[in-house]
Design an enzyme around this catalytic site. Structure first.
Site, PDB file in Angstrom:
ATOM      1  N   ASP A  34     -72.592  -7.059  14.649  1.00  0.00           N
ATOM      2  CA  ASP A  34     -73.669  -6.629  13.587  1.00  0.00           C
ATOM      3  C   ASP A  34     -72.385  -6.696  12.406  1.00  0.00           C
ATOM      4  OD1 ASP A  34     -75.380  -5.696  11.042  1.00  0.00           O
ATOM      5  OD2 ASP A  34     -76.216  -4.513  12.731  1.00  0.00           O
ATOM      6  N   ASN A  94     -72.692   5.666  21.843  1.00  0.00           N
ATOM      7  CA  ASN A  94     -72.047   4.938  20.520  1.00  0.00           C
ATOM      8  C   ASN A  94     -71.271   4.806  20.361  1.00  0.00           C
ATOM      9  OD1 ASN A  94     -71.435   4.863  17.775  1.00  0.00           O
ATOM     10  ND2 ASN A  94     -73.537   6.079  17.133  1.00  0.00           N
TER      11      ASN A  94
END
Length: 212
Positions: A118, A96
């Protein structure tokens, strides 16, 4: 965007330690040991299926690259590219991006690429955007003084937000293109999303910013 789940992805990742760094925290502060040659290190956050990062590694053998992607079912597809061409200057992390400082120390990384991140368009999701100030702080903590971020997107709203975020953080704007594919920029390597969106006539935005 939703991706088809690949329950076998984790097993395949673990079968290829020549590309996937399975315990990245062990390399914090000494990433040059993960490569056969010591040279500048660039990372891409959100590498997807790997078209960009493999293309960059092929085009620039004098630079080491790390592709970072959280989704196992996505990053495992990078192996499809690597089967065709061995790239000793490329490694992959299935982690992550919020945990970057767990894996990288100050000056470990020379440049960061953010491609078609995103956009998280809802205001309540602002903190998830990879150009939000908390992410910019994380990048600063692993880049050298004067380190750079190179950012591409087809999303005008995210691009405008990111330019504002960069400016408010105090980054120096080096380059801006509001229509990359109709500019004089040379050496552009497209991502999968970039090819898809540009083929539909979408404008591609790009900028380079530098920490002071």
């Amino acid at each position: 965007m939703r991706f088809r789940n690949k329950p076998w992805a984790r097993e395949k990742i673990e079968q290829h330690p020549e590309y996937f760094i399975l315990e990245p925290e062990k390399y914090k502060g000494k990433w040059q040991e993960a490569f056969s040659v010591k040279q500048p290190l660039h990372i891409e956050i959100g590498t997807g299926k790997g078209r960009f990062i493999t293309g960059m590694a092929k085009a620039n053998p004098e630079i080491n690259y790390i592709g970072i992607e959280l989704a196992e079912s996505v990053i495992v597809s990078v192996l499809d590219h690597l089967v065709e061409t061995e790239l000793p200057n490329l490694r992959l992390l299935n982690v992550n991006a919020t945990d970057l400082k767990d894996f990288f120390d100050k000056n470990d990384v020379d440049r960061i690429y953010l491609n078609f991140s995103d956009p998280w368009p809802k205001v309540r999701h602002e903190k998830r955007r990879l150009t939000y100030k908390s992410f910019l702080k994380n990048y600063e903590d692993i880049l050298p003084d004067g380190g750079e971020i190179h950012f591409k997107t087809d999303n005008q709203g995210l691009f405008e937000y990111s330019l504002m975020s960069f400016s408010e953080y105090g980054l120096l704007l080096k380059y801006v293109s509001l229509d990359l594919h109709n500019s004089e920029f040379e050496g552009n390597i497209m991502t999968e999303y970039e090819e898809k969106f540009s083929s539909k006539g979408n404008r591609i935005y790009r900028c380079e910013v530098k920490y002071r």
